[in-house]
Design a protein around this motif. Structure first.
Motif, PDB file in Angstrom:
ATOM      1  N   ILE A 636     -22.978  54.108  87.017  1.00  0.00           N
ATOM      2  CA  ILE A 636     -22.674  54.947  85.855  1.00  0.00           C
ATOM      3  C   ILE A 636     -21.251  54.639  85.416  1.00  0.00           C
ATOM      4  O   ILE A 636     -20.294  54.882  86.158  1.00  0.00           O
ATOM      5  N   ASP A 637     -21.112  54.106  84.215  1.00  0.00           N
ATOM      6  CA  ASP A 637     -19.806  53.725  83.695  1.00  0.00           C
ATOM      7  C   ASP A 637     -19.090  54.942  83.116  1.00  0.00           C
ATOM      8  O   ASP A 637     -19.726  55.892  82.638  1.00  0.00           O
ATOM      9  N   ASP A 638     -17.744  54.897  83.146  1.00  0.00           N
ATOM     10  CA  ASP A 638     -16.901  55.938  82.536  1.00  0.00           C
ATOM     11  C   ASP A 638     -17.254  57.323  83.043  1.00  0.00           C
ATOM     12  O   ASP A 638     -17.258  58.311  82.281  1.00  0.00           O
ATOM     13  N   PHE A 639     -17.560  57.450  84.329  1.00  0.00           N
ATOM     14  CA  PHE A 639     -17.906  58.760  84.881  1.00  0.00           C
ATOM     15  C   PHE A 639     -16.679  59.675  84.834  1.00  0.00           C
ATOM     16  O   PHE A 639     -15.558  59.260  85.090  1.00  0.00           O
ATOM     17  N   GLY A 640     -16.949  60.925  84.508  1.00  0.00           N
ATOM     18  CA  GLY A 640     -15.858  61.894  84.380  1.00  0.00           C
ATOM     19  C   GLY A 640     -15.521  62.204  82.954  1.00  0.00           C
ATOM     20  O   GLY A 640     -14.713  63.089  82.671  1.00  0.00           O
ATOM     21  N   THR A 641     -16.112  61.434  82.037  1.00  0.00           N
ATOM     22  CA  THR A 641     -15.935  61.730  80.617  1.00  0.00           C
ATOM     23  C   THR A 641     -17.316  61.948  80.012  1.00  0.00           C
ATOM     24  O   THR A 641     -18.337  61.676  80.636  1.00  0.00           O
ATOM     25  N   GLY A 642     -17.383  62.411  78.805  1.00  0.00           N
ATOM     26  CA  GLY A 642     -18.678  62.588  78.150  1.00  0.00           C
ATOM     27  C   GLY A 642     -19.426  63.766  78.719  1.00  0.00           C
ATOM     28  O   GLY A 642     -18.887  64.855  78.900  1.00  0.00           O
ATOM     29  N   TYR A 643     -20.715  63.542  79.073  1.00  0.00           N
ATOM     30  CA  TYR A 643     -21.587  64.644  79.471  1.00  0.00           C
ATOM     31  C   TYR A 643     -21.333  65.097  80.909  1.00  0.00           C
ATOM     32  O   TYR A 643     -21.219  66.280  81.177  1.00  0.00           O
ATOM     33  N   SER A 644     -21.274  64.117  81.852  1.00  0.00           N
ATOM     34  CA  SER A 644     -21.067  64.428  83.274  1.00  0.00           C
ATOM     35  C   SER A 644     -22.018  65.523  83.737  1.00  0.00           C
ATOM     36  O   SER A 644     -21.625  66.508  84.335  1.00  0.00           O
ATOM     37  N   ALA A 645     -23.306  65.367  83.432  1.00  0.00           N
ATOM     38  CA  ALA A 645     -24.315  66.329  83.874  1.00  0.00           C
ATOM     39  C   ALA A 645     -24.785  65.887  85.252  1.00  0.00           C
ATOM     40  O   ALA A 645     -25.564  64.955  85.388  1.00  0.00           O
ATOM     41  N   PHE A 646     -24.282  66.558  86.310  1.00  0.00           N
ATOM     42  CA  PHE A 646     -24.496  66.092  87.674  1.00  0.00           C
ATOM     43  C   PHE A 646     -25.958  66.147  88.104  1.00  0.00           C
ATOM     44  O   PHE A 646     -26.341  65.555  89.105  1.00  0.00           O
ATOM     45  N   GLY A 647     -26.815  66.847  87.351  1.00  0.00           N
ATOM     46  CA  GLY A 647     -28.210  66.993  87.764  1.00  0.00           C
ATOM     47  C   GLY A 647     -28.933  65.672  87.897  1.00  0.00           C
ATOM     48  O   GLY A 647     -29.800  65.517  88.759  1.00  0.00           O
ATOM     49  N   TYR A 648     -28.600  64.691  87.071  1.00  0.00           N
ATOM     50  CA  TYR A 648     -29.337  63.433  87.130  1.00  0.00           C
ATOM     51  C   TYR A 648     -29.008  62.653  88.394  1.00  0.00           C
ATOM     52  O   TYR A 648     -29.764  61.757  88.796  1.00  0.00           O
TER      53      TYR A 648
END
Length: 745
Positions: A636-648
């Protein structure tokens, strides 16, 4: 019309009882008058009465029941014939009872025809069929009266009066039957049969001699039963199929009386006679034709207005369409400005919830745009699937404020459509002037303003959702550059001249290269080296991103394999766009690349953005699952920005989290950046995932990452992206690490 087929058994039984009562009362009357009656005519009438009652209770061989209207008409006809047979020579004063009885019988048929005629074109813009029937009936009445008078059939004044009544009623029904037969194919059999029935009844009334009367009445009975068997269960109404042929049928219905009238007029010229009744019938013809053409003119006006509205308005939203905008932009008497609004995020609604919900969102957005435009004295038009153009009198400064109001209004649209609220909808807008032509200027293309607004719109799209842009020289130059880039990028993708460089991903503990990230690099023939963000955006705009992505994937794997990357056990990371995941056969492409170059699947990591996992059960998620099934790692690129919906992270096969460089840069500054990165690393460790920290540029940032046990880093501290010729050197290189955390320390 209520059909017996739809009635309940109790209602059918009650109806049968009502029909049986007059039949039972008729039996003694027939017995009493039988000695003075016309036996055959009376028998035919009684049979017709019985035939009108039976179809309400039993099903015909054709598989449908007699309708109520046909039953009532048949009952009236049978009753009239029965009366004529029981009192064949009776009179009511100077009037023959036979004429009145058979006229009443034909009135039943006429009522049936009028009922169908009134329903035949209901709901259409065509003239009512009743007017066609009146024209036909008036022409036939003239012909019928001529036949009676020139055929040697004469009587006293009362006889002529009742005969005229009979001719008028019979001709009116023949007109309705003819019009119905022309208008509706499924009514043609019944229309012909009832027409024959009416004509035969009229002949029986006016023709001398019992033999002629018997033959005519028998023919009428047979025709009546044919009409009953062929009767539909409901009245025929206007439909799309009939509408497509309406013009031709109107011509036929109007031209049928022509030959009849021509023969009448020719006969009048050859053998003139003074007959005030005939002149009265000609007056009826004239009035009928006049009424028909008046109604036709009104129908044409309605059709023209409807077609004009359809030609200038969008069917889905009711806004003006592109043609209406073209008309508004042609020769305006004052300066205008054009705002072009584009919805962003509609594709997600269509893909997940379906096109019907997407259309509902478009309608809601159009209503919102219309209300906003009305408040500014502007007009809204739908120019494309997800684009709305608003034409505002005045300059671009005021239009820019309107554009921002339109963009802000779109954000609230999904909440008004059931199910669409979970999808964010935004918009971008472009503004362009539409000046009025100056005296002496050559007329230009009125749609130039729309072209300029579209260029400004593209500029706003590059800035991101919610932005607006005004057309200017700089915007036009940027658009020209993008157009040139698009043209050259298309050629570069076709010929495979887009290069691939490799940036090492280094272990914080050992300093060894664990992976390489493949990054596209391109040097345009005329423009030089192009920033990847710029040409990737151009590729996405021009639908080249799938072809570009496949070229980068194949080229990156092939060159890495040739350089010995995979033999050294070092992995390769390749970026994949959402569009690639949704393109058919992407999993097969990856499998072919792995097989062709004999690459272990676990050494290939496919790097995705979090937006792929926004919606569960989306096509992109299913493709990700298939790729993981091949053995590929998913990052997952750029984690921590955008949606960051941990459920997936729990439901999908994710193996690597790449922390965005914006968080990395905050590690050595005041704020919560360090805490956020620590939480992400701890989360990944607990979930058994690997972490790559992007944008590591200083030793201080690297030390912070080591302190929080982050395993891998990537950035200019170690190396920028290098060409494939430098891969052997990178594989052999060990980057320095602090002695305190060196291996074995």
């Amino acid at each position: 019309m209520t059909a017996a087929a739809t009635a309940t058994p109790r209602a059918r039984a009650a109806l049968a009882s009502l029909l049986a009562l007059p039949l039972l009362a008729l039996a003694p009357l027939v017995h009493a008058r039988w000695h003075a009656a016309d036996h055959l005519t009376t028998a035919v009438g009684v049979v017709a009465l019985l035939g009108a009652a039976v179809p309400f209770l039993v099903r015909w061989a054709r598989g449908h029941l007699q309708t109520l209207s046909y039953g009532v008409a048949s009952t009236l006809w049978g009753a009239g014939v029965t009366v004529a047979g029981l009192w064949p020579h009776a009179t009511l004063g100077p009037v023959r009872l036979t004429h009145l009885a058979l006229t009443a019988a034909i009135l039943g048929m006429l009522g049936l025809g009028v009922q169908h005629v009134l329903a035949a074109r209901s709901g259409s813009d065509d003239p009512p069929l009743l007017h066609d029937a009146l024209v036909l009936g008036s022409a036939l009445a003239v012909a019928g009266w001529e036949v009676v008078n020139r055929g040697g059939l004469h009587g006293d004044t009362a006889w002529h009066a009742t005969t005229l009544l009979l001719v008028v009623v019979a001709s009116s029904h023949l007109g309705t039957a003819t019009a119905l037969g022309i208008e509706h194919t499924r009514l043609r059999r019944a229309a012909v049969a009832t027409g024959v029935m009416t004509a035969a009844t009229a002949v029986a009334a006016v023709a001398p001699g019992e033999h002629t009367t018997h033959v005519a009445i028998t023919v009428a009975l047979l025709a009546g039963f044919t009409a009953a068997i062929g009767a539909p269960t409901t009245a025929a109404r206007h439909s799309g199929v009939s509408s497509a042929r309406a013009a031709r049928r109107v011509e036929i219905a109007s031209l049928v009386p022509g030959p009849v009238l021509f023969c009448d007029i020719a006969l009048m010229v050859v053998s003139p006679r003074l007959d005030p009744v005939l002149f009265g019938l000609y007056l009826w013809v004239l009035l009928a034709f006049t009424a028909r053409h008046v109604v036709t003119a009104r129908a044409v006006d309605r059709s023209t207005a409807r077609l004009t509205f359809q030609a200038l308005h969008d069917d889905l939203t009711g806004l003006g369409n592109r043609a209406a905008l073209h008309h508004a932009l042609t020769g305006p008497d004052r300066d205008h400005s054009l705002v072009l609004l584009k919805l962003v995020g509609l594709d997600d609604v269509n893909d997940v919830l379906g096109v019907a919900t997407g259309d509902a969102v478009i309608r809601a957005a159009a209503d919102q745009a219309r209300r906003t435009a009305d408040g500014w004295g502007a007009t809204a038009h739908r120019t494309a699937g997800d684009e709305i153009a608003v034409l505002l009198p005045g300059g671009t400064d005021e239009a820019l404020h309107l554009a921002r109001a339109l963009v802000d209004g779109v954000a609230d649209v999904p909440a008004t459509v059931p199910g669409a609220g979970r999808f964010p909808l935004s918009a971008v807008a472009g503004v362009a002037p539409s000046p009025a032509p100056r005296p002496g200027d050559e007329p230009g293309d009125p749609m130039t303003a729309l072209l300029h607004a579209d260029i400004a719109l593209r500029d706003a799209r590059l800035a991101g959702p919610g932005h607006t842009s005004t057309y200017s020289g700089a915007v036009a130059a940027a658009h020209a550059r993008r157009s040139l880039l698009r043209e050259q990028l298309t050629s570069a993708v076709r010929h495979g001249t887009v290069d691939v460089h490799y940036q090492p991903i280094v272990s914080f503990r050992t300093g060894r290269v664990e992976k390489f990230e493949a990054l596209a690099r391109w040097e345009a023939p005329l423009l030089g080296r192009i920033n990847p963000a710029e040409f990737v955006a151009v590729a996405e705009e021009s639908n080249l991103v799938v072809a570009l992505g496949e070229h980068v994937l194949r080229s990156a794997v092939r060159r890495a394999a040739d350089a010995g990357v995979f033999r050294a056990g070092v992995g390769l990371t390749v970026n994949v766009s959402v569009v690639q995941l949704q393109s058919p056969g992407f999993t097969d492409t990856v499998h072919d690349v792995l097989t062709r170059h004999r690459v272990p699947a676990h050494l290939l990591t496919l790097e995705l953005t979090e937006s792929v996992f926004l919606d569960a059960d989306s096509p992109a998620e299913r493709v990700v699952t298939e790729l993981a099934g091949l053995g590929c790692a998913i990052a997952i690129d750029d984690f921590g920005t955008g949606y960051s919906a941990f459920g997936y992270l729990d439901r999908l096969p994710v193996h690597v989290l790449k922390i965005d460089r914006s968080l990395t840069s905050s590690l050595t500054h005041a704020g919560h950046g360090r805490s956020i990165v620590t939480c992400v690393v701890d989360l990944a460790t607990r979930l058994g995932l690997s972490v790559v920290v992007e944008g590591v540029e200083t030793e201080e940032q690297a030390d912070a990452c080591r302190a929080m046990n982050a395993p891998l880093g990537q950035g200019w501290l170690y190396s920028p992206a290098v060409p494939c010729t430098d891969l052997p050197e990178q594989l052999a290189r060990t980057y320095p690490v602090p002695r305190l955390v060196a291996p074995g320390a």
